[in-house]
Structure formats: structure tokens, C-alpha cells
Enzyme design. Sequence first.
Site, short mmCIF file in Angstrom:
data_model
loop_
_atom_site.label_atom_id
_atom_site.label_comp_id
_atom_site.label_asym_id
_atom_site.label_seq_id
_atom_site.Cartn_x
_atom_site.Cartn_y
_atom_site.Cartn_z
N HIS A 74 20.19 4.12 13.07
CA HIS A 74 20.29 4.02 11.61
C HIS A 74 20.12 2.60 11.13
O HIS A 74 20.33 1.63 11.86
CB HIS A 74 21.60 4.62 11.11
N CYS A 75 19.69 2.51 9.87
CA CYS A 75 19.66 1.23 9.15
C CYS A 75 20.35 1.51 7.82
O CYS A 75 21.33 2.25 7.81
CB CYS A 75 18.23 0.69 9.02
N VAL A 76 19.87 0.98 6.72
CA VAL A 76 20.51 1.25 5.44
C VAL A 76 19.97 2.52 4.80
O VAL A 76 20.71 3.42 4.43
CB VAL A 76 20.38 0.05 4.48
#
Length: 164
Positions: A66-68
Amino acid sequence: MDKLGVSCVINVAPELPDTPLSSDKNIVYLRINAQDRSQVDLSQHFDEVADLVEEVRLSGGCTLIHCVAGVSRSASLCLAYLMKHSGMSLREAYKHVQSIRPQVRPNSGFFQQLRQYELQLRGTNSVEMVYFASLDKEIPDILEPEYRAMEDFYQRYRSALKRR
């Protein structure tokens, strides 16, 4: 995450705190400090992440990357994994990921790095970069239809505003 059987988390968002994890599970955690900027070298993590995801998969686990927003950084790492361990071309990997998450859109710098990675892995490129005049930059040809549609929409919008 317990329901999904997540046994590995890869956090590619230095702007977020560490992902809260269940303390009673032995979850592998990798944090990659990479901003979503074209000039960031995300490719230095392609092999490490792809190999870790494959190791987790082979041991029966599941990985969350995941990232943002789940659009550029994490998508780029997923694409690298699919190219390396599923034998997909960049174009095939992108179409596959987009079929699951339509909003994926690695930035142009990451796409360039993925093209280089594909060249390294396969000896050829399935995605070309094309100059897009309205943005005054190169974009992956695979995104050109979407950019053209957006450009047409904005031109119609601007024309409608002028008529008012």
C-alpha cells in the site's frame, strides 16, 4: 487483514505512520520511503519487493502493498512483481492490475523505470512513451486514450465557458 490472511505488509508511504498490525501475528513488515514523484528511483526496490511477495506467496501467505491512494507507488511495485514472477509484459501486467483497480496510474517516471525493468527482464518493451502536447511531457502509450478523452472533455468545458 486477518480475514484476508495477510502475512506480509509493504508500506510505500513515508507520509503515513507504520501500518497498525495485530501483535499476535508474525507479519513481515517492509517500509519503503519513496515519495510519489517522477524523479524518485522506485526501481531500486523492484527486485526486493517482487522476490519478497513471491516468497510469501510460495509459503501460502498473502501480501498487502500500500501507499496513500493505491494509484502510483504500490501499483508500480505490483506491476514489477507481475513482470518478474508471472512472466507478464508491462502492458499485460498493467491491463491485469487495471482490470482489478481501474484507477491505477503510475507516474511517468515510474512508468519509465518499469519500461527499463521490462527491458532488463524480457529484452523488449511492450509500452512506449509518447509526447503529449497539452501536458508538454511524455506519457505511456497505454494511457494515451484516457488522456485524449480528458483533453477533449476539458476543451469542450473551456468552449462552454467562453460562450457564457
